[in-house]
Design a protein around this motif. Structure first.
Motif, PDB file in Angstrom:
ATOM      1  N   ARG A 181       0.834  -1.199   0.000  1.00  0.00           N
ATOM      2  CA  ARG A 181       0.000   0.000   0.000  1.00  0.00           C
ATOM      3  C   ARG A 181       0.870   1.251   0.000  1.00  0.00           C
ATOM      4  N   ASN A 182       0.228   2.393  -0.141  1.00  0.00           N
ATOM      5  CA  ASN A 182       0.930   3.670  -0.049  1.00  0.00           C
ATOM      6  C   ASN A 182       1.342   3.934   1.395  1.00  0.00           C
ATOM      7  N   VAL A 183       2.455   4.605   1.536  1.00  0.00           N
ATOM      8  CA  VAL A 183       2.911   5.026   2.870  1.00  0.00           C
ATOM      9  C   VAL A 183       2.982   6.553   2.915  1.00  0.00           C
ATOM     10  N   THR A 184       1.988   7.193   2.293  1.00  0.00           N
ATOM     11  CA  THR A 184       1.935   8.638   2.231  1.00  0.00           C
ATOM     12  C   THR A 184       1.924   9.225   3.640  1.00  0.00           C
ATOM     13  N   GLY A 185       2.764  10.219   3.864  1.00  0.00           N
ATOM     14  CA  GLY A 185       2.824  10.891   5.158  1.00  0.00           C
ATOM     15  C   GLY A 185       3.865  10.310   6.090  1.00  0.00           C
ATOM     16  N   VAL A 229      11.505   5.574  12.566  1.00  0.00           N
ATOM     17  CA  VAL A 229      11.679   5.056  11.217  1.00  0.00           C
ATOM     18  C   VAL A 229      13.088   5.415  10.761  1.00  0.00           C
ATOM     19  N   GLU A 230      13.839   4.436  10.350  1.00  0.00           N
ATOM     20  CA  GLU A 230      15.223   4.644   9.922  1.00  0.00           C
ATOM     21  C   GLU A 230      15.337   4.874   8.411  1.00  0.00           C
ATOM     22  N   ASP A 231      14.533   4.131   7.630  1.00  0.00           N
ATOM     23  CA  ASP A 231      14.651   4.221   6.177  1.00  0.00           C
ATOM     24  C   ASP A 231      13.367   3.705   5.537  1.00  0.00           C
ATOM     25  N   ILE A 232      13.062   4.207   4.349  1.00  0.00           N
ATOM     26  CA  ILE A 232      11.919   3.751   3.556  1.00  0.00           C
ATOM     27  C   ILE A 232      12.438   3.505   2.144  1.00  0.00           C
ATOM     28  N   PHE A 233      12.238   2.288   1.638  1.00  0.00           N
ATOM     29  CA  PHE A 233      12.761   1.967   0.311  1.00  0.00           C
ATOM     30  C   PHE A 233      11.929   0.861  -0.326  1.00  0.00           C
ATOM     31  N   VAL A 234      12.156   0.645  -1.612  1.00  0.00           N
ATOM     32  CA  VAL A 234      11.454  -0.388  -2.374  1.00  0.00           C
ATOM     33  C   VAL A 234      12.265  -1.677  -2.294  1.00  0.00           C
ATOM     34  N   ASP A 235      11.568  -2.795  -2.133  1.00  0.00           N
ATOM     35  CA  ASP A 235      12.212  -4.100  -2.051  1.00  0.00           C
ATOM     36  C   ASP A 235      12.880  -4.420  -3.383  1.00  0.00           C
ATOM     37  N   ALA A 236      14.136  -4.823  -3.334  1.00  0.00           N
ATOM     38  CA  ALA A 236      14.878  -5.131  -4.558  1.00  0.00           C
ATOM     39  C   ALA A 236      14.323  -6.382  -5.247  1.00  0.00           C
ATOM     40  N   LYS A 237      13.760  -7.318  -4.480  1.00  0.00           N
ATOM     41  CA  LYS A 237      13.240  -8.557  -5.057  1.00  0.00           C
ATOM     42  C   LYS A 237      11.862  -8.367  -5.686  1.00  0.00           C
ATOM     43  N   GLN A 296       0.583  -0.935  12.017  1.00  0.00           N
ATOM     44  CA  GLN A 296      -0.338  -0.135  11.223  1.00  0.00           C
ATOM     45  C   GLN A 296       0.187   1.284  11.169  1.00  0.00           C
ATOM     46  N   LEU A 297      -0.227   2.006  10.144  1.00  0.00           N
ATOM     47  CA  LEU A 297       0.102   3.424  10.066  1.00  0.00           C
ATOM     48  C   LEU A 297      -0.985   4.203  10.782  1.00  0.00           C
ATOM     49  N   GLY A 298      -0.565   5.141  11.621  1.00  0.00           N
ATOM     50  CA  GLY A 298      -1.487   6.052  12.278  1.00  0.00           C
ATOM     51  C   GLY A 298      -1.192   7.454  11.789  1.00  0.00           C
ATOM     52  N   PHE A 299      -2.162   8.340  11.943  1.00  0.00           N
ATOM     53  CA  PHE A 299      -1.987   9.705  11.470  1.00  0.00           C
ATOM     54  C   PHE A 299      -2.215  10.682  12.607  1.00  0.00           C
ATOM     55  N   GLN A 300      -1.383  11.714  12.662  1.00  0.00           N
ATOM     56  CA  GLN A 300      -1.449  12.710  13.721  1.00  0.00           C
ATOM     57  C   GLN A 300      -2.357  13.851  13.298  1.00  0.00           C
ATOM     58  N   LEU A 346       0.700  13.754   8.819  1.00  0.00           N
ATOM     59  CA  LEU A 346       1.944  13.080   9.169  1.00  0.00           C
ATOM     60  C   LEU A 346       1.626  11.716   9.766  1.00  0.00           C
ATOM     61  N   ALA A 347       2.345  10.715   9.308  1.00  0.00           N
ATOM     62  CA  ALA A 347       2.081   9.349   9.736  1.00  0.00           C
ATOM     63  C   ALA A 347       3.132   8.889  10.733  1.00  0.00           C
ATOM     64  N   TYR A 348       2.749   7.911  11.528  1.00  0.00           N
ATOM     65  CA  TYR A 348       3.662   7.223  12.429  1.00  0.00           C
ATOM     66  C   TYR A 348       3.317   5.740  12.375  1.00  0.00           C
ATOM     67  N   VAL A 349       4.190   4.914  12.912  1.00  0.00           N
ATOM     68  CA  VAL A 349       3.961   3.476  12.920  1.00  0.00           C
ATOM     69  C   VAL A 349       3.440   3.094  14.299  1.00  0.00           C
ATOM     70  N   GLN A 350       2.292   2.431  14.303  1.00  0.00           N
ATOM     71  CA  GLN A 350       1.685   1.969  15.550  1.00  0.00           C
ATOM     72  C   GLN A 350       1.853   0.460  15.640  1.00  0.00           C
ATOM     73  N   LEU A 351       2.452  -0.023  16.723  1.00  0.00           N
ATOM     74  CA  LEU A 351       2.635  -1.452  16.952  1.00  0.00           C
ATOM     75  C   LEU A 351       1.696  -1.902  18.061  1.00  0.00           C
TER      76      LEU A 351
END
Length: 173
Positions: A44-48, A65-73, A97-101, A106-111
């Motif tokens: 899915r999109n990770v907009t924000g 979040v350290e890095d965001i990239f596309v899977d090489a495989k 899940q992605l949460g929004f403030q 702006l998004a954050y990662v919710q565990l």
């Protein structure tokens, strides 16, 4: 002679200030060694979501979040590399899940961890453990929006046919 003494003191002060600044930068620039790294994957999109965005474990700040990239495989998969403080133990039952403030987008990662699978996540082949990012309720609604619009159009068309046919309305009344 007095001018040389002042110049010497000013030079020593400048050198000490520069050394203190260098030590402060080195000390503040160190990364925490007590963090574990995980890869979150989604199609899915990770907009924000940005680098340095917060990672929260049940609402508590747990990492970033350290890095965001596309899977090489598989270029359809987006990978998000996160660091999580070792105080938080992620298991196979952990859901990301992605949460929004607010309204900023702006998004954050919710565990979240429901405790259903208490086995700890382990790395494979030297790679960080992977977690899938689950869609939120809003994502599910947006996926179904086209189907809902089509169904509403069909109901409207049937209702219009029912009311426009000769005699149906007068027989009903």
């Amino acid at each position: 002679m007095e001018n040389r003494a002042h110049a010497l003191i000013a030079g020593l002060f400048t050198l000490l200030l520069a050394a203190a600044a260098a030590v402060a930068l080195w000390w503040l620039g160190q990364t925490k060694e007590d963090a574990s790294f995980y890869l979150l994957e989604t199609r899915r999109n990770v907009t924000g979501l940005n680098i340095e965005a917060a990672v929260r474990y049940r609402g508590i700040r747990a990492g970033k979040v350290e890095d965001i990239f596309v899977d090489a495989k598989d270029p359809r998969v987006i990978l998000v590399r996160v660091s999580v403080d070792n105080r938080f133990h992620l298991t196979k039952g952990t859901i990301a899940q992605l949460g929004f403030q607010g309204i900023t987008g702006l998004a954050y990662v919710q565990l979240e961890d429901d405790g259903s699978h208490p086995e700890p996540l382990v790395s494979s082949d030297g790679n960080p453990p992977r977690l899938a990012i689950k869609p939120t309720a809003l994502d599910a609604l947006s996926d179904k929006a086209e189907d809902i619009v089509v169904q509403v159009a069909q109901v409207t068309e049937r209702l219009a046919r029912l009311l426009n046919e000769k005699g149906n309305l007068s027989r009903t009344l």
